[in-house]
Scaffold this motif. Structure first.
Motif, mmCIF file in Angstrom:
data_model
loop_
_atom_site.group_PDB
_atom_site.id
_atom_site.type_symbol
_atom_site.label_atom_id
_atom_site.label_comp_id
_atom_site.label_asym_id
_atom_site.label_seq_id
_atom_site.Cartn_x
_atom_site.Cartn_y
_atom_site.Cartn_z
ATOM 1 N N SER A 41 36.687 -12.449 6.838
ATOM 2 C CA SER A 41 37.573 -11.325 6.550
ATOM 3 C C SER A 41 38.353 -10.939 7.800
ATOM 4 O O SER A 41 37.772 -10.652 8.847
ATOM 5 C CB SER A 41 36.749 -10.140 6.051
ATOM 6 N N GLY A 42 39.660 -10.951 7.711
ATOM 7 C CA GLY A 42 40.500 -10.584 8.835
ATOM 8 C C GLY A 42 40.701 -11.688 9.846
ATOM 9 O O GLY A 42 41.334 -11.470 10.881
ATOM 10 N N TRP A 43 40.198 -12.865 9.559
ATOM 11 C CA TRP A 43 40.311 -13.995 10.487
ATOM 12 C C TRP A 43 41.153 -15.103 9.883
ATOM 13 O O TRP A 43 41.272 -15.225 8.667
ATOM 14 C CB TRP A 43 38.919 -14.555 10.818
ATOM 15 N N GLU A 44 41.717 -15.931 10.747
ATOM 16 C CA GLU A 44 42.444 -17.097 10.278
ATOM 17 C C GLU A 44 41.438 -18.173 9.858
ATOM 18 O O GLU A 44 40.298 -18.192 10.317
ATOM 19 C CB GLU A 44 43.358 -17.640 11.369
ATOM 20 N N ARG A 45 41.891 -19.060 8.994
ATOM 21 C CA ARG A 45 41.033 -20.158 8.587
ATOM 22 C C ARG A 45 40.766 -21.061 9.792
ATOM 23 O O ARG A 45 41.683 -21.388 10.556
ATOM 24 C CB ARG A 45 41.700 -20.942 7.462
ATOM 25 N N GLU A 46 39.506 -21.459 9.952
ATOM 26 C CA GLU A 46 39.133 -22.274 11.097
ATOM 27 C C GLU A 46 38.339 -23.500 10.671
ATOM 28 O O GLU A 46 37.659 -23.492 9.646
ATOM 29 C CB GLU A 46 38.292 -21.458 12.092
ATOM 30 N N LEU A 47 38.429 -24.513 11.490
ATOM 31 C CA LEU A 47 37.690 -25.744 11.228
ATOM 32 C C LEU A 47 36.204 -25.538 11.462
ATOM 33 O O LEU A 47 35.803 -24.897 12.437
ATOM 34 C CB LEU A 47 38.214 -26.855 12.131
ATOM 35 N N VAL A 48 35.405 -26.070 10.562
ATOM 36 C CA VAL A 48 33.954 -26.057 10.727
ATOM 37 C C VAL A 48 33.479 -27.456 11.113
ATOM 38 O O VAL A 48 32.804 -27.639 12.123
ATOM 39 C CB VAL A 48 33.253 -25.598 9.441
#
Length: 120
Positions: A41-48
């Motif tokens: 929530s409130g974050w950009e999509r990031e690589l896992v």
């Protein structure tokens, strides 16, 4: 066209484990790289984590040693085993597939996402 459907999300306590699956359908023979991404929530999509069709893997530093990505090409399914979960792992997890049409064009497809919530 490739369709991706994630499953396996849910609520777990900190320190617990969850397993996610991403089932691919459609033109699966053209799928090359696959990966898991997340968006809190409130974050950009990031690589896992990502996995190539040859099996080589790559992980975000934040999940190294805790998460394991794998794929079963016969079942056209990718997995993410998540251990020692932390509240900061809470996010919607998405799978992504890179598709090659064999003519030099690459396309990316996303699943609809599955919620993972880690309580403290």
């Amino acid at each position: 066209q490739v369709q991706l459907v994630e499953s396996g999300g849910g609520l777990v306590q900190a320190g617990g484990s969850l397993s996610l699956s991403c089932a691919a359908s459609g033109s699966v023979l053209g799928i090359r790289h696959m990966g898991w991404y997340r968006q809190g929530s409130g974050w950009e999509r990031e690589l896992v984590a990502t996995i190539a069709d040859g099996g080589s893997t790559n992980y975000a530093d934040s999940v190294k040693g805790r998460f394991t990505i794998s794929r079963d090409n016969h079942k056209s399914t990718m997995y993410l085993e998540m251990n020692s979960l932390k509240p900061e792992d809470t996010a919607v997890y998405y799978c992504k597939a890179i598709y090659s049409d064999g003519a030099g064009h690459l396309y990316q497809y996303w699943g609809q996402g599955t919620q993972v919530t880690v309580s403290s």
